[in-house]
Motif scaffolding. Structure first.
Motif, PDB file in Angstrom:
ATOM      1  N   PHE A  14      13.216   8.250   4.358  1.00  0.00           N
ATOM      2  CA  PHE A  14      14.016   8.010   3.154  1.00  0.00           C
ATOM      3  C   PHE A  14      13.131   7.969   1.917  1.00  0.00           C
ATOM      4  O   PHE A  14      13.436   8.596   0.894  1.00  0.00           O
ATOM      5  CB  PHE A  14      14.785   6.691   3.325  1.00  0.00           C
ATOM      6  CG  PHE A  14      15.439   6.184   2.070  1.00  0.00           C
ATOM      7  CD1 PHE A  14      16.719   6.603   1.725  1.00  0.00           C
ATOM      8  CD2 PHE A  14      14.788   5.279   1.238  1.00  0.00           C
ATOM      9  CE1 PHE A  14      17.320   6.140   0.570  1.00  0.00           C
ATOM     10  CE2 PHE A  14      15.387   4.807   0.079  1.00  0.00           C
ATOM     11  CZ  PHE A  14      16.665   5.240  -0.259  1.00  0.00           C
ATOM     12  N   HIS A  15      12.017   7.253   2.001  1.00  0.00           N
ATOM     13  CA  HIS A  15      11.100   7.144   0.865  1.00  0.00           C
ATOM     14  C   HIS A  15      10.457   8.488   0.547  1.00  0.00           C
ATOM     15  O   HIS A  15      10.279   8.849  -0.623  1.00  0.00           O
ATOM     16  CB  HIS A  15      10.031   6.106   1.173  1.00  0.00           C
ATOM     17  CG  HIS A  15       8.981   5.975   0.115  1.00  0.00           C
ATOM     18  ND1 HIS A  15       9.253   5.524  -1.159  1.00  0.00           N
ATOM     19  CD2 HIS A  15       7.648   6.251   0.132  1.00  0.00           C
ATOM     20  CE1 HIS A  15       8.143   5.520  -1.869  1.00  0.00           C
ATOM     21  NE2 HIS A  15       7.160   5.955  -1.111  1.00  0.00           N
ATOM     22  N   SER A  16      10.108   9.238   1.585  1.00  0.00           N
ATOM     23  CA  SER A  16       9.464  10.534   1.387  1.00  0.00           C
ATOM     24  C   SER A  16      10.400  11.528   0.701  1.00  0.00           C
ATOM     25  O   SER A  16       9.972  12.318  -0.144  1.00  0.00           O
ATOM     26  CB  SER A  16       8.990  11.086   2.733  1.00  0.00           C
ATOM     27  OG  SER A  16       8.429  12.372   2.588  1.00  0.00           O
TER      28      SER A  16
ATOM     29  N   LEU B 213       0.827  -1.207   0.000  1.00  0.00           N
ATOM     30  CA  LEU B 213       0.000   0.000   0.000  1.00  0.00           C
ATOM     31  C   LEU B 213       0.861   1.256   0.000  1.00  0.00           C
ATOM     32  O   LEU B 213       0.582   2.225  -0.712  1.00  0.00           O
ATOM     33  CB  LEU B 213      -0.926  -0.003   1.225  1.00  0.00           C
ATOM     34  CG  LEU B 213      -2.084  -0.997   1.217  1.00  0.00           C
ATOM     35  CD1 LEU B 213      -2.797  -0.979   2.562  1.00  0.00           C
ATOM     36  CD2 LEU B 213      -3.064  -0.684   0.100  1.00  0.00           C
ATOM     37  N   TRP B 214       1.886   1.231   0.810  1.00  0.00           N
ATOM     38  CA  TRP B 214       2.793   2.372   0.911  1.00  0.00           C
ATOM     39  C   TRP B 214       3.540   2.594  -0.402  1.00  0.00           C
ATOM     40  O   TRP B 214       3.630   3.710  -0.912  1.00  0.00           O
ATOM     41  CB  TRP B 214       3.750   2.109   2.072  1.00  0.00           C
ATOM     42  CG  TRP B 214       4.724   3.199   2.369  1.00  0.00           C
ATOM     43  CD1 TRP B 214       4.520   4.552   2.254  1.00  0.00           C
ATOM     44  CD2 TRP B 214       6.048   3.033   2.854  1.00  0.00           C
ATOM     45  NE1 TRP B 214       5.645   5.234   2.631  1.00  0.00           N
ATOM     46  CE2 TRP B 214       6.594   4.332   3.012  1.00  0.00           C
ATOM     47  CE3 TRP B 214       6.824   1.928   3.188  1.00  0.00           C
ATOM     48  CZ2 TRP B 214       7.900   4.536   3.483  1.00  0.00           C
ATOM     49  CZ3 TRP B 214       8.110   2.132   3.663  1.00  0.00           C
ATOM     50  CH2 TRP B 214       8.642   3.421   3.803  1.00  0.00           C
ATOM     51  N   GLY B 215       4.059   1.521  -0.980  1.00  0.00           N
ATOM     52  CA  GLY B 215       4.784   1.628  -2.241  1.00  0.00           C
ATOM     53  C   GLY B 215       3.912   2.086  -3.395  1.00  0.00           C
ATOM     54  O   GLY B 215       4.393   2.764  -4.309  1.00  0.00           O
ATOM     55  N   ASN B 216       2.629   1.730  -3.369  1.00  0.00           N
ATOM     56  CA  ASN B 216       1.694   2.139  -4.436  1.00  0.00           C
ATOM     57  C   ASN B 216       1.192   3.563  -4.273  1.00  0.00           C
ATOM     58  O   ASN B 216       0.438   4.058  -5.117  1.00  0.00           O
ATOM     59  CB  ASN B 216       0.495   1.192  -4.479  1.00  0.00           C
ATOM     60  CG  ASN B 216       0.859  -0.170  -5.040  1.00  0.00           C
ATOM     61  OD1 ASN B 216       1.940  -0.361  -5.589  1.00  0.00           O
ATOM     62  ND2 ASN B 216      -0.040  -1.127  -4.904  1.00  0.00           N
TER      63      ASN B 216
ATOM     64  N   ALA C 232       2.980   6.902   5.679  1.00  0.00           N
ATOM     65  CA  ALA C 232       3.330   6.171   6.892  1.00  0.00           C
ATOM     66  C   ALA C 232       2.669   6.762   8.132  1.00  0.00           C
ATOM     67  O   ALA C 232       2.118   6.041   8.970  1.00  0.00           O
ATOM     68  CB  ALA C 232       4.854   6.141   7.055  1.00  0.00           C
ATOM     69  N   SER C 233       2.706   8.081   8.280  1.00  0.00           N
ATOM     70  CA  SER C 233       2.179   8.702   9.497  1.00  0.00           C
ATOM     71  C   SER C 233       0.662   8.582   9.592  1.00  0.00           C
ATOM     72  O   SER C 233       0.113   8.255  10.649  1.00  0.00           O
ATOM     73  CB  SER C 233       2.607  10.174   9.555  1.00  0.00           C
ATOM     74  OG  SER C 233       2.169  10.862   8.386  1.00  0.00           O
ATOM     75  N   ASP C 234      -0.036   8.844   8.489  1.00  0.00           N
ATOM     76  CA  ASP C 234      -1.503   8.760   8.509  1.00  0.00           C
ATOM     77  C   ASP C 234      -1.955   7.324   8.741  1.00  0.00           C
ATOM     78  O   ASP C 234      -2.908   7.079   9.494  1.00  0.00           O
ATOM     79  CB  ASP C 234      -2.053   9.286   7.182  1.00  0.00           C
ATOM     80  CG  ASP C 234      -3.571   9.303   7.145  1.00  0.00           C
ATOM     81  OD1 ASP C 234      -4.167  10.277   7.638  1.00  0.00           O
ATOM     82  OD2 ASP C 234      -4.164   8.324   6.633  1.00  0.00           O
TER      83      ASP C 234
END
Length: 469
Positions: A267-269, A191-194, A199-201
């Motif tokens: 890192f992703h953000s 879900l995060w990658g898509n 992450a926070s929400d």
């Protein structure tokens, strides 16, 4: 051919759900379904491409003539590799996090858990070990966390029945702990990658429902335990000559491992690169520190004793192959257009994400939880705006936007619903193998408690979305 591909997927889901009876590993089934699905797809590639990707294919030809070879090249370059890339990113993330857990565990970084739960009081031991499981699984993957905690529990508690009760609580804590962070469960990583969640929400909404779904069943399970447990405290595990690092070295490794994983969302953000690259970076740094701290043993025979436990090694490989197979299988069904038809039917006749999520939770208790979650993700692409979703009702379409309610509902409901029956999630299967536990015993002693926690957590999530949405 679309019908045949869908039927093969349904047959695969049935074999996966009954793997505890057929003794056929579900990873093998998933890989077979994914492989055969793409072979059938490319055999009828022209029909599928012209119906689903007509304009892209004509642009790909760039005025050249249509040939069978051109269709196959288009499918490979423009369609197939996209799904391979997504599946490969998740598998690499799992490989990195599992390797981090192995490295930390082999160096005694989790020995504090055994020290912390050192008691004969059943309530204190149960809450201590499940709290540790809940916290660790939120930061690492839930299968390796479960395996590690079950191993600790198995070596301490002497009564098999008591081990099964505590083991069920560990499995539940691992699955609920893993579901409220984007790095604790493969579904959250996807879900995060898509781009479906941030992450926070994601954690802000799912933390409280996950805690409720863990605390309530654990309390109900604790009532079936005697006041004092039959325990025996073994000596510290032998890891070879001079492999027991001193306390500050273990703390350094633990901070690098866990702290590095915490940094991955940032890192992703910042970079917009796949999360697996951040996990690989953390693994490489931890690997260097491990070699520095253990430089005396790198060429010693005693290092053989520090290899991964066989149950963890095989379980990890099977999980990665299973995830790869399921994601490829879901990809080929999505490319046939079958999932779009299914989503349209649900939007027309159900049109309620809470009902859909509740049904997904029930299906997760019967079939494999990850497979059900991937079905939901595949049916609905992430819409940047309500208008882009193609749905007439903007309020309903908002559920499928980034950080929409649908993604949180599916993540929670499938993770906890997968605990309704122990064989529908990898952690439960690990418990069944380790303690030779039967499904009938689990249904009789644990399923009702899990249902109560799942429903209460579901209600808490609904209230949060109602108040904050």
């Amino acid at each position: 051919m679309t019908l045949i591909v869908v039927l093969i997927l349904l047959l695969g889901c049935l074999l996966i759900a009954t793997s505890h009876l057929t003794r056929i590993d579900k990873a093998a089934v998933a890989i077979f379904v994914g492989t055969v699905g793409w072979v059938l797809y490319i055999c009828y590639g022209t029909d599928f491409v012209m119906s689903q990707h007509r304009h892209e294919y004509l642009d790909f030809l760039a005025g050249a003539g249509h040939t069978s070879s051109a269709v196959k090249h288009f499918i490979y370059d423009e369609i197939f590799l996209k799904y391979v890339g997504k599946a490969g990113a998740i598998v690499m993330f799992l490989l990195a996090t599992m390797s981090i857990v192995e490295m930390l565990n082999n160096n005694g970084c989790f020995d504090f858990v055994s020290e912390w739960i050192r008691t004969r009081n059943s309530k204190r031991l149960l809450w201590s070990i499940t709290l540790a499981t809940f916290i660790i699984s939120a930061n690492l993957d839930n299968l390796t966390t479960t395996t590690m905690m079950l191993t600790i529990m198995h070596n301490i508690i002497q009564s098999r029945r008591q081990r099964m009760v505590v083991g069920c609580a560990i499995v539940l804590a691992a699955n609920t702990g893993g579901c409220f962070t984007v790095i604790g469960d493969p579904a959250g990583v996807i879900l995060w990658g898509n781009g479906a969640v941030t992450a926070s929400d994601f954690s802000a909404y799912l933390a409280l429902p996950a805690i409720v779904a863990w605390v309530v069943p654990t309390y109900l399970l604790s009532r079936s335990l005697p006041e004092r447990l039959d325990v025996e405290w073994p000596a510290a595990p032998y890891r070879g000559d001079d492999t027991n690092l001193n306390r500050w070295q273990r703390i350094v490794m633990l901070l690098v491992g866990i702290g590095g994983l915490w940094f991955i969302p940032t890192f992703h953000s910042i970079t917009k690169l796949s999360p697996f690259l951040g996990a690989m970076c953390v693994l490489s740094v931890l690997w260097v520190i491990n070699e520095i701290f253990n430089h005396r043993l790198m060429n010693a025979d005693q290092m053989i004793l520090r290899r991964t436990p066989r149950i963890l090694q095989y379980g990890s490989i099977q999980l990665m192959l299973f995830v790869m197979g399921i994601m490829l299988a879901m990809g080929v069904v999505q490319e046939t257009g079958a999932f779009a038809i299914m989503a349209g039917w649900i939007d027309h006749y159900v049109r309620n994400v809470w009902v859909t999520g509740g049904m997904a939770g029930l299906f997760s208790g019967i079939f494999d939880a990850f497979t059900v979650m991937m079905t939901g993700i595949s049916m609905y692409p992430v819409a940047e705006t309500a208008a882009a979703s193609g749905m007439a009702d903007a309020g309903y379409a908002a559920n499928f936007m980034p950080n929409g309610a649908f993604w949180k509902i599916m993540a929670y409901s499938t993770a906890v619903g997968g605990c309704l029956l122990c064989f529908t999630n990898p952690s439960g299967l690990a418990l069944m193998k380790m303690e030779r536990m039967h499904v009938g015993w689990y249904i009789k002693n644990c399923t009702a408690s899990v249902v109560v926690g799942w429903v209460l957590g579901f209600a808490v999530l609904w209230l949060e979305c109602f108040l904050m949405g």
